[in-house]
Design a protein around this motif. Structure first.
Motif, mmCIF file in Angstrom:
data_model
loop_
_atom_site.group_PDB
_atom_site.id
_atom_site.type_symbol
_atom_site.label_atom_id
_atom_site.label_comp_id
_atom_site.label_asym_id
_atom_site.label_seq_id
_atom_site.Cartn_x
_atom_site.Cartn_y
_atom_site.Cartn_z
ATOM 1 N N PHE A 1 0.805 -1.222 0.000
ATOM 2 C CA PHE A 1 0.000 0.000 0.000
ATOM 3 C C PHE A 1 0.841 1.278 0.000
ATOM 4 O O PHE A 1 0.282 2.377 0.006
ATOM 5 N N PHE B 1 -7.851 1.559 8.017
ATOM 6 C CA PHE B 1 -6.830 2.143 7.143
ATOM 7 C C PHE B 1 -6.388 3.523 7.622
ATOM 8 O O PHE B 1 -5.243 3.920 7.393
ATOM 9 N N TYR C 1 1.442 1.817 6.865
ATOM 10 C CA TYR C 1 1.397 1.214 5.533
ATOM 11 C C TYR C 1 1.958 2.135 4.455
ATOM 12 O O TYR C 1 2.089 1.726 3.303
ATOM 13 N N ILE D 1 0.540 4.829 3.162
ATOM 14 C CA ILE D 1 -0.513 5.198 2.209
ATOM 15 C C ILE D 1 -0.361 6.663 1.810
ATOM 16 O O ILE D 1 -0.072 7.531 2.644
ATOM 17 N N LEU E 1 -6.145 8.421 1.433
ATOM 18 C CA LEU E 1 -7.275 7.552 1.742
ATOM 19 C C LEU E 1 -8.561 8.294 1.401
ATOM 20 O O LEU E 1 -8.757 9.438 1.813
#
Length: 366
Positions: free
Chosen positions: A39, A60, A67, A69, A72
């Motif tokens: 991710f 998340f 992660y 990211i 989101l």
């Protein structure tokens, strides 16, 4: 949620069943075990979601930095579009926000985004989510949500069971990576099995031997639905559903080969086969019947019909999928090899139907 519950959900267009946090954590962990950067630098979209209640959004958001990211995005469907207008009450979270609009709360969906440390507390988590109303109702088929789809790298959600085929096509059309939940029975759908057969999609790590438990947003009186599979724990209603994860993200389990015995060793040592006749040849198809995944023989080079539950043990390096036979009636188009008879889409033994079967072959050992 039992099969009858799924049917009721489709009929009522009531697809609001929330995924448990630990189920999400377990499944996503399997992708990270194989690829810790699965991710990293990615934009993750969760459509068909309810960010105020969804464990997908919470999970998340809480793991955003861990992660790696990039962004989101989580969107919800308008209450009016879900036929919830009559009893809908906005949450305190929404009504105390400066952007609250008593008209939009009914007819517009919401969008939550997470990109940076808004609260300036030194970390990026659920407290940094920002939200506003969508221009439309949040329908994933709308141009507004399509633009978010096109921006995203990975789509993760529990889509409405009643729209699963349409939702899957929506993702595949955009060539996106995805991790989504759907009914086990969806495997027999022509469009879905074709993706599995061509190795463009596979099942996740949740076992076929267990049904998933979802949280119901509404209280259910078991006396009114005696056939429903419900469980109430500390006031929370859970519904059992024969569901699995579908994905095109790789995970380690699908590359773990099954330990197989020969036909003779299965007949000697496999307790499930004791005192019974197995490996019969079908009347209407050139293959043998293997009713249990753990009875697949290592020394048979022909075609075998195995249960659809085989797919959560399927390793593309070990087996080749040739097709499927089921009562859905797809016959040659899905199976890929003509049946020898026309009595049923399922294979026959002594003139009797078997269950739906996936046709496979052992790959040649090098």
């Amino acid at each position: 949620m039992a099969n009858s519950n799924l049917k009721n959900a489709r009929n009522a267009k009531n697809d609001e069943f929330y995924t448990q946090y630990h189920d999400i954590e377990k499944e996503i962990g399997a992708y990270l075990e194989l690829n810790p950067n699965a991710f990293r630098g990615k934009t993750v979209l969760m459509p068909c979601d309810d960010p105020e209640w969804s464990n997908f959004t919470k999970f998340f958001a809480q793991n955003f930095e861990r992660y790696g990211i990039k962004k989101l995005i989580s969107t919800s469907f308008a209450p009016e579009s879900k036929s919830l207008k009559s009893n809908y009450q906005p949450t305190l979270f929404e009504t105390t926000a400066p952007q609250f609009d008593k008209t939009k709360t009914i007819v517009n969906g919401k969008i939550f985004t997470l990109t940076h440390d808004k609260s300036a507390d030194g970390k990026i988590d659920v407290n940094d989510l920002e939200w506003t109303y969508l221009k439309g109702d949040g329908d994933f088929k709308s141009e507004e949500i399509k633009k978010l789809r096109d921006e995203a790298d990975i789509i993760i959600t529990n889509p409405p069971f009643s729209l699963f085929r349409e939702f899957l096509a929506w993702m595949v059309q955009a060539e996106k990576q995805f991790v989504v939940i759907g009914s086990k029975n969806a495997i027999t759908y022509k469009e879905i099995f074709s993706l599995i057969k061509s190795n463009k999609m596979w099942v996740g790590t949740t076992s076929f031997s267990k049904d998933m438990l979802f949280i119901s947003p509404e209280e259910i009186d078991p006396s009114e639905k005696p056939d429903s599979a419900t469980r109430t724990v500390e006031g929370i209603v859970y519904l059992r559903s024969p569901s699995v994860w579908y994905t095109n993200l790789d995970h380690g389990r699908r590359h773990q080969p099954l330990k197989l015995m020969t036909i003779s060793d299965n007949l000697k040592f496999n307790k499930k086969l004791k005192g019974k006749t197995f490996y019969d040849k079908y009347d209407n198809y050139d293959a043998i019947e293997v009713p249990f995944t753990d009875a697949i023989p290592s020394d048979f080079n022909g075609v075998m019909g195995v249960p659809i539950s085989f797919l959560d043990k399927y390793s593309p390096e070990q087996f080749e999928i040739l097709g499927m036979a089921s009562s859905a009636g797809y016959n040659n188009e899905v199976v890929g090899i003509p049946f020898l008879g026309d009595k049923d889409a399922r294979p026959l033994i002594n003139g009797k139907n078997t269950y739906a079967r996936v046709f496979i072959k052992n790959r040649e050992r090098k």
